[in-house]
Design a protein around this motif. Structure first.
Motif, PDB file in Angstrom:
ATOM      1  N   LEU A 209     -18.853  27.791 -95.286  1.00 58.21           N
ATOM      2  CA  LEU A 209     -18.544  26.460 -94.750  1.00 58.21           C
ATOM      3  C   LEU A 209     -17.258  25.869 -95.331  1.00 58.21           C
ATOM      4  CD1 LEU A 209     -22.141  24.934 -94.690  1.00 58.21           C
ATOM      5  CD2 LEU A 209     -20.882  26.038 -92.846  1.00 58.21           C
ATOM      6  N   GLU A 232     -10.882  21.976 -86.591  1.00 58.67           N
ATOM      7  CA  GLU A 232     -10.227  20.724 -86.213  1.00 58.67           C
ATOM      8  C   GLU A 232     -10.371  19.767 -87.374  1.00 58.67           C
ATOM      9  OE1 GLU A 232     -12.019  19.327 -82.625  1.00 58.67           O
ATOM     10  OE2 GLU A 232     -11.902  21.325 -81.743  1.00 58.67           O
ATOM     11  N   GLY A 241     -14.404  21.359 -96.459  1.00 53.30           N
ATOM     12  CA  GLY A 241     -15.750  21.793 -96.123  1.00 53.30           C
ATOM     13  C   GLY A 241     -16.060  21.315 -94.715  1.00 53.30           C
ATOM     14  N   VAL A 242     -16.666  22.166 -93.903  1.00 57.87           N
ATOM     15  CA  VAL A 242     -17.040  21.739 -92.558  1.00 57.87           C
ATOM     16  C   VAL A 242     -18.530  22.016 -92.371  1.00 57.87           C
ATOM     17  CG1 VAL A 242     -14.783  22.131 -91.536  1.00 57.87           C
ATOM     18  CG2 VAL A 242     -16.454  23.975 -91.561  1.00 57.87           C
ATOM     19  N   SER A 243     -19.111  21.434 -91.326  1.00 55.23           N
ATOM     20  CA  SER A 243     -20.542  21.628 -91.149  1.00 55.23           C
ATOM     21  C   SER A 243     -20.806  22.745 -90.150  1.00 55.23           C
ATOM     22  CB  SER A 243     -21.207  20.337 -90.677  1.00 55.23           C
ATOM     23  OG  SER A 243     -20.942  20.153 -89.314  1.00 55.23           O
ATOM     24  N   MET A 244     -21.983  23.315 -90.287  1.00 54.69           N
ATOM     25  CA  MET A 244     -22.417  24.389 -89.401  1.00 54.69           C
ATOM     26  C   MET A 244     -22.398  23.943 -87.940  1.00 54.69           C
ATOM     27  SD  MET A 244     -23.294  27.459 -89.907  1.00 54.69           S
ATOM     28  CE  MET A 244     -23.098  28.370 -88.392  1.00 54.69           C
ATOM     29  N   GLU A 245     -22.702  22.683 -87.721  1.00 54.98           N
ATOM     30  CA  GLU A 245     -22.708  22.183 -86.336  1.00 54.98           C
ATOM     31  C   GLU A 245     -21.344  22.360 -85.685  1.00 54.98           C
ATOM     32  OE1 GLU A 245     -24.355  18.411 -85.478  1.00 54.98           O
ATOM     33  OE2 GLU A 245     -25.864  18.543 -87.054  1.00 54.98           O
ATOM     34  N   LEU A 246     -20.310  22.074 -86.470  1.00 54.73           N
ATOM     35  CA  LEU A 246     -18.958  22.189 -85.918  1.00 54.73           C
ATOM     36  C   LEU A 246     -18.620  23.639 -85.627  1.00 54.73           C
ATOM     37  CD1 LEU A 246     -17.152  19.572 -88.114  1.00 54.73           C
ATOM     38  CD2 LEU A 246     -17.284  19.568 -85.638  1.00 54.73           C
ATOM     39  N   LEU A 248     -20.628  25.991 -84.807  1.00 55.96           N
ATOM     40  CA  LEU A 248     -21.308  26.368 -83.571  1.00 55.96           C
ATOM     41  C   LEU A 248     -20.581  25.810 -82.354  1.00 55.96           C
ATOM     42  CD1 LEU A 248     -24.977  25.849 -84.698  1.00 55.96           C
ATOM     43  CD2 LEU A 248     -24.038  27.976 -83.818  1.00 55.96           C
ATOM     44  N   GLN A 249     -20.059  24.607 -82.536  1.00 59.87           N
ATOM     45  CA  GLN A 249     -19.354  23.972 -81.429  1.00 59.87           C
ATOM     46  C   GLN A 249     -18.016  24.663 -81.155  1.00 59.87           C
ATOM     47  OE1 GLN A 249     -19.173  19.796 -82.186  1.00 59.87           O
ATOM     48  NE2 GLN A 249     -17.672  19.523 -80.570  1.00 59.87           N
ATOM     49  N   LEU A 271     -28.774  31.290 -89.048  1.00 54.63           N
ATOM     50  CA  LEU A 271     -27.925  30.133 -88.752  1.00 54.63           C
ATOM     51  C   LEU A 271     -26.700  30.532 -87.943  1.00 54.63           C
ATOM     52  CD1 LEU A 271     -27.417  27.861 -91.853  1.00 54.63           C
ATOM     53  CD2 LEU A 271     -28.347  27.274 -89.645  1.00 54.63           C
ATOM     54  N   ASP A 274     -26.002  32.674 -83.589  1.00 52.43           N
ATOM     55  CA  ASP A 274     -25.588  32.217 -82.274  1.00 52.43           C
ATOM     56  C   ASP A 274     -24.083  32.098 -82.097  1.00 52.43           C
ATOM     57  OD1 ASP A 274     -27.552  31.929 -80.390  1.00 52.43           O
ATOM     58  OD2 ASP A 274     -26.972  29.841 -80.022  1.00 52.43           O
TER      59      ASP A 274
END
Lengths: 356, 339
Positions: A209, A232, A241-246, A248-249, A271, A274
């Motif tokens: 991350l 981004e 640090g970035v989140s897993m949601e990003l 995935l996006q 995690l 996908d």
């Protein structure tokens, strides 16, 4: 006060005075060493010996350049090298002492005691800072090199270093190697339309991350090889640090990592299952011996990363590129290590590249 | 009687209802675009076993990213708060939090050491947990060697041990690879829940539940302690044993929290104060209330941390930026709760 004291006083004054005179006396001239004046990359005029045999470098990226051009002139490393980093390095070089430097203070006394002819400092300082370091090294000429940590400005730094240490032939060779690589890759990827460009994510640490945003020198190979860094985030000097949601996006086509642990576990991590890159088995591990191919530090060591990254991003377009041959040539010429066929294959296949 | 019951109920609802609401809201927010109806359908699908054909990526985001993170924020917030409240009661001092005995510095050292040796996330957590226990163990053992051990001696030893471990952390930072490991260590020390997984939650649940459970069971004795040592002994309470139990439980829950979140300051200090202002100084009420309050606050702060920008904001920064001014405001406003 006894009779002898004036005599002793006079003798000691003479001794001290002659000592002071000796200190100011230019010893170089008296021994008759050839001196040349160079202007370093911050515009400082420095007198250096025309012939250098021992060079101290106190920044990681200039140390890499020095090793590539003249390993026999190196007096030591800035950091303790790990066993993994030393796999493809001759023990003559890997056993050199650690002299410190980098983002930390170099041990000036220790370096001075090793008698280097010149000291090299890498990018990012001001004239005042470099002058201050110069004052610590006393009479040992200290030179600043700029652009050593950025592939887009690496050529002048190599040129300058080659000139200073009398290794122009070697630096010219390396520069043309770099130019050929960049040209070959660029001519191919510049025609790729925006919509077909591969989306790449660089994972720095074991969680995957931490990364660097577009424009960072740490991930410049992505841009150089025609990929799109998916992150981004505002550009900072350091990592973010970035989140897993990003992730995935952003859904990158390709993930490149320098962390062995992350690489070993990525395909079994639900995690990440996908993410397109994971689904399509497009995760690649950066080779790190003797130096990291991708960054850490960014600099001349990432020149070999250009064909590697290009091949990862666009395997069909670089089918004719013989990466194994290029790797062997590069290691032989600039890392002073003769890779066997098997070793070259190992480096590439353990990085995730199957058919080279 | 009736009046106090009404008061009790209103306090409980004041603490619990906002947390429940925030818990559900937290599932709806995040950087990955998921519509509220999709979230509800996914939650319904999980709980009722009806298949609503949720896209797999949505499922991953909700159950593997948001769920562990929401749980972690609540658990860490609760753990730090109950430990802080217990410590403040035991030491009869509003300025104490578990950090004072060196647990955070020890955990930071453990984590930094593991990162230095290129260990994976699990080893980093385990090492942090052990480091936290080690530091407090040292603090306690050293303080026991002095004559006439008082709470003050214990805190002084803790300050020294914490300083020592902070120096070790600096030493590791100094030798770490500035391009690879240093940013990771620094980021860990600033605190973040971005990498928390469901496994992590399962790992830290037992120590947290056991530690908090014991603290809740003995909460009336903390009341006795907060009256003063002599009074407690007069009442027949074995104060030394009680101290050991409280310190052990607080350390275990704090170390477990820190091991998954990194170092998050201020929660353990500020939350008990806020709670005390609402429910008063009685530890029988204060401890359970702190749990809900801590869970609520850290969940709120973490929701901000993960949604406000594309880049993760380290939690430790936010808790201090919000916590410190709030703490000063409380100081200015009242001296209540310690009367």
């Amino acid at each position: 006060m006894n009779k002898k004291s004036p005599v002793i006083l006079i003798i000691s004054i003479i001794l001290i005075a002659s000592g002071v005179v000796w200190l100011f006396f230019d010893t170089n001239q008296s021994i008759g060493i050839d001196i040349q004046q160079v202007t370093d990359m911050l515009g400082r005029n420095v007198d250096i010996p025309s012939e250098t045999n021992k060079v101290a470098s106190i920044s990681a990226s200039t140390t890499v350049e020095l090793f590539m051009l003249a390993p026999e002139k190196m007096i030591g490393w800035n950091e303790k090298r790990t066993r993994a980093e030393n796999i493809y390095m001759k023990s003559t070089y890997s056993s050199l002492p650690v002299i410190g430097g980098g983002k930390k203070d170099a041990n000036y006394e220790n370096i001075i005691s090793m008698n280097p002819d010149i000291v090299l400092i890498g990018h990012g300082g001001t004239v005042d800072q470099v002058d201050q370091i110069q004052s610590k090294f006393g009479s040992i000429p200290t030179l600043d090199i700029e652009g050593d940590n950025n592939l887009t400005s690496i050529t002048p730094s190599l040129e300058f270093l080659g000139k200073v240490i009398g290794k122009q032939e070697q630096s010219d060779k390396l520069i043309s190697f770099y130019n050929d690589m960049t040209k070959e890759v660029n001519s191919t990827v510049s025609t790729i339309p925006e919509s077909e460009r591969k989306k790449v994510y660089y994972a720095r640490d074991s969680t995957g991350l931490m990364t660097n945003p577009p424009g960072s020198t740490h991930t410049q190979l992505i841009e150089i090889c025609g990929g799109k860094n998916v992150v981004e985030a505002p550009l900072t000097k350091g990592s973010v640090g970035v989140s897993m949601e990003l992730i995935l996006q952003w859904n990158p086509d390709i993930i490149i990592t320098s962390n062995q642990h992350f690489y070993d576990n990525i395909y079994s991590n639900s995690l990440w299952a996908d993410v397109k890159a994971v689904k399509e088995k497009q995760v690649y591990m950066v080779p790190t011996s003797p130096f990291n191919w991708f960054e850490g530090p960014p600099g001349a060591n990432t020149i070999i990363g250009i064909p590697w990254t290009a091949k990862i991003l666009y395997p069909d377009k670089f089918q004719d590129m013989d990466l194994k041959k290029i790797t062997k040539e590069f290691y032989n010429e600039y890392y002073h290590y003769n890779l066997t066929d098997q070793e070259a294959t190992n480096i590439l296949s353990s990085s995730g590249l199957k058919n080279t | 009687m009736n009046n106090s019951l009404v008061k009790k109920l209103s306090v409980t609802s004041l603490l619990v209802i906002p947390l429940i609401i925030l818990f559900f809201i937290s599932f709806l927010i995040g950087r990955y675009p998921i519509s509220p109806s999709e979230v509800l359908m996914a939650l319904a699908a999980k709980t009722t076993l009806v298949n609503y054909n949720i896209p797999p990526s949505v499922e991953v985001v909700i159950f593997q990213i948001r769920l562990p993170r929401i749980m972690a924020a609540m658990m860490v917030g609760a753990a730090l708060s109950i430990a802080g409240a217990s410590f403040q009661g035991m030491f009869k001092n509003p300025l104490v939090s578990p950090d004072k005995l060196g647990v955070s510095a020890g955990a930071g050292f453990g984590a930094a050491l593991a990162i230095l040796f290129v260990a994976g996330p699990f080893m980093v957590q385990f090492s942090a947990f052990m480091g936290g226990l080690l530091a407090v163990g040292l603090t306690y053992m050293i303080s026991q060697t002095f004559k006439g051990t008082s709470m003050l001696t214990l805190v002084l030893c803790g300050i020294a041990i914490a300083a020592l471990f902070s120096a070790f952390i600096s030493m590791i930072k100094y030798v770490a690879d500035p391009y690879e490991q240093l940013p990771t260590i620094v980021f860990w020390l600033m605190g973040s829940l971005s990498a928390v997984t469901n496994q992590d939650i399962l790992m830290v649940t037992p120590p947290m539940v056991v530690g908090s459970g014991i603290l809740l069971l003995i909460r009336w004795r903390i009341n006795v302690l907060s009256m003063g040592e002599d009074e407690a002994q007069t009442l027949g309470v074995d104060t030394k044993k009680l101290h050991i139990i409280i310190i052990t439980c607080c350390t275990i829950v704090t170390a477990a929290a820190v091991s998954i979140s990194g170092i998050i300051g201020w929660i353990g200090l500020v939350i008990p104060h806020i709670t005390r202002m609402i429910v008063g100084p009685d530890h029988k009420v204060l401890l359970p209330a702190s749990i809900f309050m801590g869970a609520f606050f850290l969940l709120l702060i973490d929701d901000v941390a993960r949604t406000i920008t594309t880049v993760e904001i380290p939690l430790g920064i936010l808790t201090a930026i919000i916590g410190a001014p709030f703490f000063l405001y409380l100081l200015a406003k009242s001296k209540e709760g310690w009367s």
